[in-house]
Write a protein that holds these residues in place. Structure first.
Motif: not given
Length: 352
Positions: A217-223
């Motif tokens: 999640a830190n890599l992608i930074n999803p919404d």
């Protein structure tokens, strides 16, 4: 795909073999692959650059064991990786992944009933009192086999389609069914035009604290994030309706609450509305204990609305688990329809 995913062993912290299987199936159906530094994989289907980022998360790891010591007589002492109930362990077959690369089969030792006192038969043997027999006659021979402390141990159960062909038995359904759902959703959406960018993800070390979901999640930074996992099936003898009302074959479980996450109300209601629109069966679940990767992803960045959707599964965290094919199919269909509808307008309404 089910056979390959479940029969490949990927004990916590040693998920690379499963990641390679998932990569094989994801690569033809995505625009790009990304990896985090804990061993997770993300298949990306690109949408508009200004559209929302949606993360569909499964975990690669399975519960297993770690060799901690070798006795002078050549037996292996071990600890659990992930949550085990000791009742399910004695006399079960296992495979030890040695430092030399060889896989050695063994068995978790047990006393014959003939020499047990009546009171001992009622006790649960603790894991630290158990051992694995690999057929070595001494510590030196076990070492010669390539065994050493730190080797991981997986369980053995071949993928089996049961007499009712809708029911499938295997080890590691937790969470290879989630991996299979991610793969199939990516495949079915390959040629669709989406208003979001979709990340189909397999993460590591869920069973010991949702660790890989956090790094991914830190890599992608999803919404928006969804966690796909197994859930408790309450349709076997001995499980009360207070513990679980879910039945295998009755649709995906929409998790209202567990110890890692209070489900996001707007996201949950949106998913339920989609399920009802497309007449996809579903069931609600709430658990006082346990958690999913949504417990880590919802606190990533500034916070990402998250929901866990699970597959009712019998006998999880044991050598053999059972689930229903229709739940796979209905969960895939639900995610396909949900993702098709996710755009900026919908995503902006999913807020606290």
């Amino acid at each position: 795909m089910f056979k390959e995913l479940t029969e490949t062993t990927g004990v916590v912290g040693n998920e690379k073999p499963v990641k390679e299987v998932m990569k094989k199936y994801l690569e033809p159906n995505c625009d790009e692959l990304k990896y985090d530094n804990l061993g997770g994989i993300a298949a990306i289907k690109k949408g508009p650059s200004n559209g929302p980022k949606v993360m569909l998360t499964s975990h690669l790891d399975e519960v297993g064991f770690l060799v901690t010591d070798i006795t002078e007589d050549g037996f292996l002492k071990f600890i659990g990786l992930g949550g085990w109930w000791e009742h399910v362990l004695l006399a079960q077959r296992v495979e030890v992944f040695t430092s030399s690369g060889e896989v050695i089969e063994g068995v978790i030792g047990s006393k014959p009933p003939h020499i047990l006192k009546s009171e001992d038969r009622k006790k649960v043997v603790q894991m630290n009192d158990m051992f694995i027999d690999i057929g070595a006659e001494s510590k030196e021979e076990a070492k010669a086999f390539g065994v050493r402390p730190g080797n991981v141990v997986g369980v053995i159960c071949p993928f089996t389609v049961m007499k009712n062909p809708k029911l499938m038995m295997a080890k590691a359904w937790d969470n290879r069914i989630g991996c299979a759902i991610v793969i199939e959703v990516m495949r079915r959406l390959k040629d669709e035009s989406l208003d979001c960018t979709l990340y189909g993800v397999g993460v590591t070390q869920e069973e010991v604290g949702l660790r890989g979901a956090k790094t991914m999640a830190n890599l992608i930074n999803p919404d928006i994030t969804f966690a796909i996992d197994v859930g408790i099936a309450g349709d076997t003898p001995g499980i009360s309706s207070n513990e679980s009302r879910s039945k295998i074959g009755s649709g995906p479980q929409i998790v209202l609450y567990d110890s890692s996450l209070v489900s996001h109300p707007d996201l949950r209601n949106f998913v339920v509305d989609v399920a009802e629109e497309f007449k996809i069966p579903y069931q609600f679940e709430a658990l006082a204990f346990g958690g999913t990767d949504a417990g880590a992803t919802h606190t990533s960045g500034n916070g990402a609305p998250s929901l866990a959707i699970t597959i009712a599964t019998r006998y999880i965290h044991s050598h053999a688990a059972v689930l229903h094919y229709d739940d796979f199919e209905n969960t895939v269909n639900l995610f396909v329809q949900v993702i098709k509808k996710l755009n900026n307008e919908v995503t902006n309404k999913i807020t606290f």
